[in-house]
Design a protein around this motif. Structure first.
Motif, PDB file in Angstrom:
ATOM      1  N   THR A 188       0.820  -1.216   0.000  1.00  0.00           N
ATOM      2  CA  THR A 188       0.000   0.000   0.000  1.00  0.00           C
ATOM      3  C   THR A 188       0.856   1.269   0.000  1.00  0.00           C
ATOM      4  OG1 THR A 188      -0.167  -0.058   2.429  1.00  0.00           O
ATOM      5  CG2 THR A 188      -1.919  -1.142   1.154  1.00  0.00           C
ATOM      6  N   VAL A 189       2.113   1.154   0.423  1.00  0.00           N
ATOM      7  CA  VAL A 189       3.001   2.320   0.433  1.00  0.00           C
ATOM      8  C   VAL A 189       3.207   2.859  -0.979  1.00  0.00           C
ATOM      9  CG1 VAL A 189       5.359   3.081   0.938  1.00  0.00           C
ATOM     10  CG2 VAL A 189       4.155   1.591   2.553  1.00  0.00           C
ATOM     11  N   ILE A 190       3.147   1.972  -1.978  1.00  0.00           N
ATOM     12  CA  ILE A 190       3.311   2.415  -3.373  1.00  0.00           C
ATOM     13  C   ILE A 190       1.978   2.333  -4.134  1.00  0.00           C
ATOM     14  CG2 ILE A 190       5.779   1.988  -3.525  1.00  0.00           C
ATOM     15  CD1 ILE A 190       5.171  -0.689  -4.873  1.00  0.00           C
ATOM     16  N   GLY A 191       0.879   2.332  -3.365  1.00  0.00           N
ATOM     17  CA  GLY A 191      -0.436   2.450  -3.992  1.00  0.00           C
ATOM     18  C   GLY A 191      -1.062   1.170  -4.497  1.00  0.00           C
ATOM     19  N   ILE A 192      -0.521   0.015  -4.104  1.00  0.00           N
ATOM     20  CA  ILE A 192      -1.090  -1.267  -4.529  1.00  0.00           C
ATOM     21  C   ILE A 192      -2.022  -1.756  -3.420  1.00  0.00           C
ATOM     22  CG2 ILE A 192      -0.601  -3.649  -5.178  1.00  0.00           C
ATOM     23  CD1 ILE A 192       2.170  -2.657  -6.123  1.00  0.00           C
ATOM     24  N   ARG A 193      -3.292  -1.836  -3.715  1.00  0.00           N
ATOM     25  CA  ARG A 193      -4.274  -2.182  -2.684  1.00  0.00           C
ATOM     26  C   ARG A 193      -4.440  -3.679  -2.493  1.00  0.00           C
ATOM     27  NH1 ARG A 193      -9.311   2.063  -3.728  1.00  0.00           N
ATOM     28  NH2 ARG A 193      -8.105   3.996  -3.422  1.00  0.00           N
ATOM     29  N   ASP A 194      -4.307  -4.442  -3.565  1.00  0.00           N
ATOM     30  CA  ASP A 194      -4.619  -5.865  -3.485  1.00  0.00           C
ATOM     31  C   ASP A 194      -3.659  -6.651  -4.364  1.00  0.00           C
ATOM     32  OD1 ASP A 194      -5.729  -8.365  -3.240  1.00  0.00           O
ATOM     33  OD2 ASP A 194      -7.645  -7.868  -4.198  1.00  0.00           O
ATOM     34  N   LEU A 195      -2.755  -7.421  -3.748  1.00  0.00           N
ATOM     35  CA  LEU A 195      -1.809  -8.219  -4.525  1.00  0.00           C
ATOM     36  C   LEU A 195      -2.509  -9.277  -5.361  1.00  0.00           C
ATOM     37  CD1 LEU A 195       1.154  -8.792  -2.033  1.00  0.00           C
ATOM     38  CD2 LEU A 195       1.050  -7.211  -3.973  1.00  0.00           C
ATOM     39  N   GLU A 205       0.648 -16.883  -5.384  1.00  0.00           N
ATOM     40  CA  GLU A 205       0.502 -17.135  -3.957  1.00  0.00           C
ATOM     41  C   GLU A 205       1.633 -16.456  -3.179  1.00  0.00           C
ATOM     42  OE1 GLU A 205       0.365 -20.980  -0.886  1.00  0.00           O
ATOM     43  OE2 GLU A 205       0.910 -21.245  -3.000  1.00  0.00           O
ATOM     44  N   VAL A 206       1.270 -15.769  -2.114  1.00  0.00           N
ATOM     45  CA  VAL A 206       2.235 -15.223  -1.169  1.00  0.00           C
ATOM     46  C   VAL A 206       2.072 -15.999   0.128  1.00  0.00           C
ATOM     47  CG1 VAL A 206       3.076 -13.176   0.039  1.00  0.00           C
ATOM     48  CG2 VAL A 206       2.096 -12.946  -2.254  1.00  0.00           C
ATOM     49  N   ARG A 207       3.077 -16.753   0.505  1.00  0.00           N
ATOM     50  CA  ARG A 207       2.976 -17.668   1.634  1.00  0.00           C
ATOM     51  C   ARG A 207       3.424 -17.008   2.937  1.00  0.00           C
ATOM     52  NH1 ARG A 207       5.890 -22.420  -1.950  1.00  0.00           N
ATOM     53  NH2 ARG A 207       4.163 -22.681  -3.436  1.00  0.00           N
ATOM     54  N   ASP A 208       3.042 -17.634   4.055  1.00  0.00           N
ATOM     55  CA  ASP A 208       3.474 -17.142   5.355  1.00  0.00           C
ATOM     56  C   ASP A 208       4.994 -17.071   5.409  1.00  0.00           C
ATOM     57  OD1 ASP A 208       0.855 -17.021   6.188  1.00  0.00           O
ATOM     58  OD2 ASP A 208       0.899 -18.928   7.280  1.00  0.00           O
ATOM     59  N   GLY A 209       5.500 -15.989   5.978  1.00  0.00           N
ATOM     60  CA  GLY A 209       6.937 -15.819   6.093  1.00  0.00           C
ATOM     61  C   GLY A 209       7.602 -15.252   4.859  1.00  0.00           C
ATOM     62  N   GLU A 210       6.803 -14.906   3.839  1.00  0.00           N
ATOM     63  CA  GLU A 210       7.355 -14.329   2.618  1.00  0.00           C
ATOM     64  C   GLU A 210       7.099 -12.826   2.561  1.00  0.00           C
ATOM     65  OE1 GLU A 210       7.341 -18.054  -0.500  1.00  0.00           O
ATOM     66  OE2 GLU A 210       5.627 -16.681  -0.541  1.00  0.00           O
ATOM     67  N   VAL A 211       8.002 -12.137   1.894  1.00  0.00           N
ATOM     68  CA  VAL A 211       7.937 -10.687   1.743  1.00  0.00           C
ATOM     69  C   VAL A 211       7.764 -10.370   0.258  1.00  0.00           C
ATOM     70  CG1 VAL A 211       9.160  -8.505   2.083  1.00  0.00           C
ATOM     71  CG2 VAL A 211       9.469 -10.392   3.727  1.00  0.00           C
ATOM     72  N   PRO A 212       6.796  -9.530  -0.110  1.00  0.00           N
ATOM     73  CA  PRO A 212       6.690  -9.150  -1.524  1.00  0.00           C
ATOM     74  C   PRO A 212       7.791  -8.175  -1.909  1.00  0.00           C
ATOM     75  CG  PRO A 212       5.026  -8.007  -0.235  1.00  0.00           C
ATOM     76  CD  PRO A 212       5.716  -8.950   0.707  1.00  0.00           C
ATOM     77  N   LEU A 213       8.513  -8.515  -2.978  1.00  0.00           N
ATOM     78  CA  LEU A 213       9.547  -7.643  -3.528  1.00  0.00           C
ATOM     79  C   LEU A 213       9.063  -7.101  -4.868  1.00  0.00           C
ATOM     80  CD1 LEU A 213      11.210  -9.068  -1.315  1.00  0.00           C
ATOM     81  CD2 LEU A 213      13.129  -9.136  -2.902  1.00  0.00           C
ATOM     82  N   PHE A 214       9.263  -5.815  -5.079  1.00  0.00           N
ATOM     83  CA  PHE A 214       8.747  -5.142  -6.268  1.00  0.00           C
ATOM     84  C   PHE A 214       9.907  -4.579  -7.086  1.00  0.00           C
ATOM     85  CE2 PHE A 214       5.561  -4.949  -2.951  1.00  0.00           C
ATOM     86  CZ  PHE A 214       4.403  -5.350  -3.595  1.00  0.00           C
TER      87      PHE A 214
END
Length: 254
Positions: A188-195, A205-214
């Motif tokens: 949301t910091v860069i305006g993305i509301r819903d992955l 899929e974004v799993r537990d313990g994972e961080v989204p990298l952009f």
């Protein structure tokens, strides 16, 4: 598979995202604009190098370049046609749409460093799932140039927290194909509301313990085409890339 073999398949009708194709060979984003806009696009790329690293440029009306010896009108698996800033058609080839004044640009693609990520033990989820990479328009504006302005587009890969540093270091060795991530963590910091709802490509899929990298994405010029109301342009269908005659390692720095 060689780039020439892949291009032959696409010319024959294969319509698939190209992530994982021709391992070791560089893929690129295509955007072809009228020659009256070519200097604006060059300046836009200069001002926004993370998103728009120019790998090659053709002459007006041509459909091949020094690094892509196939036919840019037929040898990608998908194209998107723009009129007055609107995406009006997704096509399998654009022979009839390729105007004599179009100048093709090939822009770096983050697929180029995915093999290096895998070799370092970093998972690449869209490859695991056999889908297209998810891409998002952000709230981050690009620096305008001439008649072109628009938002930064990013691609996303979820990475286990313990491997974030590795992913940053590995991709950072490929500065001409977007380099290291432009944002890590909270979307949301860069305006993305819903992955789960990317603007281009498919959700992963974004799993537990994972961080989204952009990572900055080469679809950014197409977002600028739309935001700026450009009268005519041809781009690749996002995720359906131009496979070039140059190696991934050619864009790796020590």
């Amino acid at each position: 598979m060689s780039p020439a073999q892949a291009r032959q398949r696409f010319r024959g009708g294969a319509r698939v995202p190209t992530a994982g194709w021709c391992r070791g060979w560089t893929q690129a984003n295509l955007i072809a604009v009228p020659k009256s806009l070519r200097y604006d696009l060059l300046l836009f790329a200069h001002h926004n190098p993370r998103a728009c690293p120019v790998l090659d440029v053709g002459e007006p009306g041509t459909w091949s370049t020094a690094l892509f010896t196939g036919d840019l009108r037929t040898d990608l698996p998908g194209y998107r046609l723009y009129r007055d800033g609107a995406a009006v058609a997704d096509l399998g080839e654009v022979v009839g749409e390729w105007r004599e004044d179009l100048v093709p640009f090939l822009i770096g693609c983050s697929f180029t460093f995915e093999r290096a990520l895998l070799a370092a033990g970093v998972p690449v989820r869209h490859l695991e799932q056999g889908t297209n990479v998810p891409m998002y328009r952000t709230s981050v504006p690009c620096e305008a140039a001439g008649r072109l302005s628009g938002p930064l587009v990013v691609s996303m890969r979820p990475v286990p927290a313990r491997l974030v540093r590795t992913a940053v270091q590995v991709s950072g060795r490929y500065p001409m194909v977007h380099g290291s991530p432009v944002h890590i963590g909270e979307p949301t910091v860069i305006g993305i509301r819903d992955l789960a709802s990317p603007d281009f490509g498919d959700p992963v899929e974004v799993r537990d313990g994972e961080v989204p990298l952009f990572w900055a994405c080469g679809v950014t010029p197409q977002a600028a085409i739309m935001a700026s109301g450009v009268e005519y342009a041809i781009g690749h269908l996002p995720g359906h890339m131009a496979i070039m005659d140059v190696r991934d390692d050619d864009y790796r720095v020590p």
